[in-house]
Design a protein around this motif. Structure first.
Motif, PDB file in Angstrom:
ATOM      1  N   VAL A  22      32.845 -45.825   0.215  1.00 22.63           N
ATOM      2  CA  VAL A  22      31.965 -45.428   1.314  1.00 22.63           C
ATOM      3  C   VAL A  22      32.719 -44.502   2.267  1.00 22.63           C
ATOM      4  CG1 VAL A  22      30.722 -46.269   3.339  1.00 22.63           C
ATOM      5  CG2 VAL A  22      30.592 -47.524   1.177  1.00 22.63           C
ATOM      6  N   SER A  23      32.103 -43.357   2.566  1.00 22.57           N
ATOM      7  CA  SER A  23      32.648 -42.462   3.587  1.00 22.57           C
ATOM      8  C   SER A  23      31.604 -42.298   4.675  1.00 22.57           C
ATOM      9  CB  SER A  23      32.989 -41.091   2.993  1.00 22.57           C
ATOM     10  OG  SER A  23      34.057 -41.238   2.087  1.00 22.57           O
ATOM     11  N   LEU A  24      32.054 -42.366   5.908  1.00 19.95           N
ATOM     12  CA  LEU A  24      31.098 -42.371   7.011  1.00 19.95           C
ATOM     13  C   LEU A  24      31.828 -41.942   8.268  1.00 19.95           C
ATOM     14  CD1 LEU A  24      28.247 -43.368   8.065  1.00 19.95           C
ATOM     15  CD2 LEU A  24      29.343 -45.593   8.414  1.00 19.95           C
ATOM     16  N   GLU A  25      31.155 -41.136   9.080  1.00 19.69           N
ATOM     17  CA  GLU A  25      31.780 -40.782  10.347  1.00 19.69           C
ATOM     18  C   GLU A  25      30.798 -41.043  11.467  1.00 19.69           C
ATOM     19  OE1 GLU A  25      33.980 -37.241  10.292  1.00 19.69           O
ATOM     20  OE2 GLU A  25      34.678 -37.519  12.353  1.00 19.69           O
ATOM     21  N   ILE A  26      31.247 -41.738  12.479  1.00 18.47           N
ATOM     22  CA  ILE A  26      30.386 -42.042  13.626  1.00 18.47           C
ATOM     23  C   ILE A  26      31.053 -41.464  14.865  1.00 18.47           C
ATOM     24  CG2 ILE A  26      29.398 -43.886  15.032  1.00 18.47           C
ATOM     25  CD1 ILE A  26      29.411 -45.622  12.468  1.00 18.47           C
TER      26      ILE A  26
END
Lengths: 229, 305
Positions: A22-26
């Protein structure tokens, strides 16, 4: 504010990873809903951010730091930047509202004059002014969750993590809690909320990240809960 | 860090867990008291050895008038000529380094001193006591037999006593007690460790709500663990104090009240209060150390931080 790079989490006794690459940027001050069926990996993702768990592979960055490289004694510093709210409130039944909120500051060693000043402010912010001396057992579920939010926010964290905060509440009360989280978000706090509550997601029209069996299957700005309900 | 909060957390934990804590404290005190006892017995042996060994190794008890019924003294009391001859022969023996003569009067004075508080002293006169030669040997381990055989059966010598063998029996008995005390102390220490593990485990379990919240809001590891360590330390400290009380009472009742009266040893051959105090210090330190270390190891396993 929070970044996941290719994160996989495999629990020891399981064959299927709870999170799979999982790759995610917040970003800072974002409000993100994390949706997905039970077992899709929402809670695991939140636990990784809190460093309750470590990623099997990949990196998790919180506030610019690779938290896998954080030494154990620095983890409390990380957690002071993150407020947490849970479905089951997790209040101390033998402490009053005021004491429950103050607890978060006291155990992190804040001076008592600061506690005396900040705690009533936060209790007022969450709409519980006048109920400082009640015990959790004397409060409704919605009120208890407000106490939990107050406790999570009293440290002025830059991130607030909420794991199904409305899961135990009726729809009307849930709206109140969501308004509160929205207000906190507007102060510049990043909010990540895992939820099953479709109505709330649809009403809020915020970013929605959907997980399915450990995979990130949707990341949508101003999204809704799901297509096929 | 706010110490008062930590202390009140620890106090709450102790109160909630009172029965287990009391059990732990009692077992700790037993273990420590036995350890202390073993240590005091060891020191007692040392004191006696220091005083007695190297002073006299061989005693030649000389015949009195009243000994004429004994096989070794058919002629009754020793004559002056015999006494002079024996002393001379003793001094000439290469194995003998020093010779002391204790007359009846000397023996009587020593006796009066040792039994000063007793009625026995009033009923005995110098004439009832034996005069003796006390010889110090060059090599006490090996020379005794030669010296003894040279004087045994000689006219005027009632009896030859190897003082070492007499004290060896005493020391053997004391050694036995020491080993016994150590053995039981060891078992009690194991029980102590297990009890502390249970106490800390129960405490960690009954406070898991608090500790999980502490963890979430970012309390430092030390802050979360400290109340538990204090609980363990408290049990160790109180156990140590109780053990000290037991040692003090034991020394007073057994040595001061009983043994001093029953065994007519010289004052210097008994352990004194400084030994008891030092042992108390050691015992308390061991109690604290064991309880804190065991508490900490238990926390590593049963308290997530």
């Amino acid at each position: 504010m929070i970044r996941l790079d290719d994160v996989t989490k495999l629990y020891p006794s399981q064959t299927r990873p709870a999170l799979d690459q999982v790759s995610l940027e917040i970003d800072k001050a974002e409000f993100v809903f994390l949706v997905g069926a039970s077992g899709s990996g929402k809670s695991t993702l939140l636990r990784l951010i809190l460093r309750e768990e470590r990623a099997t592979s990949g990196q998790v960055y919180v506030a610019g730091k690779d938290i896998a490289r954080l030494s154990n004694w620095k983890v409390p510093q990380l957690r002071r930047q993150i407020g947490t709210v849970f479905q089951d409130f997790r209040l101390l039944p033998n402490k009053t509202v005021l004491e429950n909120v103050a607890f978060a500051l006291e155990v992190t060693g804040r001076p008592s004059h600061l506690v005396a000043k900040v705690v009533p402010e936060v209790i007022e912010l969450v709409g519980l002014a006048g109920k400082e001396d009640r015990y959790p057992g004397e409060l409704s579920g919605g009120e208890q969750q407000r106490v939990a939010v107050a406790r999570a926010f009293v440290n002025r964290p830059s991130i607030l993590i909420a794991d199904e905060p409305t899961g135990n509440l009726d729809p009307h009360t849930s709206v109140g809690i969501m308004k509160l989280l929205d207000r906190i978000n507007r102060t510049g706090t990043t909010v990540v909320m895992a939820t099953h509550d479709a109505d709330i997601v649809d009403q809020m029209r915020r970013r929605v990240v959907e997980l399915e069996r450990g995979h990130l299957v949707r990341d949508q700005a101003r999204g809704v809960y799901g297509y096929a309900r | 860090m706010r110490i008062s909060l930590v202390v009140s957390e620890a106090a709450t934990g102790l109160r909630r867990n009172l029965t287990m804590t009391v059990a732990a404290v009692l077992v700790i005190s037993i273990a420590l008291a036995l350890l202390g006892t073993a240590n005091l017995i060891r020191q007692q042996i040392n004191e006696m050895q220091k005083f007695w060994l190297g002073k006299v190794e061989v005693s030649l008890f000389l015949c009195r008038d009243i000994d004429s019924d004994r096989a070794t003294c058919p002629d009754g009391a020793i004559t002056d000529a015999q006494r002079v001859q024996i002393q001379q022969d003793l001094q000439e023996l290469p194995q003998v380094s020093e010779v002391f003569y204790e007359s009846k009067q000397d023996a009587f004075e020593r006796f009066q001193e040792q039994f000063a508080n007793s009625e026995i002293a009033d009923n005995i006169s110098a004439e009832d006591l034996q005069e003796s030669f006390r010889a110090k040997l060059v090599d006490p381990e090996n020379d005794y037999n030669e010296v003894a055989s040279a004087f045994e059966g000689r006219p005027g010598v009632e009896n030859v006593v190897d003082m070492r063998s007499f004290f060896d029996t005493v020391f053997n008995v004391l050694n036995g007690f020491q080993v016994g005390a150590l053995g039981v102390a060891f078992v009690a220490l194991i029980a102590t460790v297990l009890l502390i593990v249970v106490v800390i485990r129960v405490a960690a379990f009954s406070r898991r709500r608090e500790t999980s919240i502490m963890r979430l809001v970012g309390a430092s590891n030390l802050y979360i663990q400290l109340p538990f360590l204090l609980e363990g330390a408290f049990a160790g400290l109180v156990g140590g104090l109780l053990a000290c009380v037991a040692l003090v009472v034991g020394k007073y009742l057994l040595i001061d009240q009983l043994f001093r009266e029953s065994f007519a040893f010289n004052e210097a051959s008994w352990i004194d209060w400084s030994h008891v105090l030092a042992t108390c210090g050691i015992v308390m330190a061991i109690g604290l150390l064991v309880s804190i270390v065991v508490s900490y190891l238990t926390l590593l396993k049963y308290l997530r931080v």
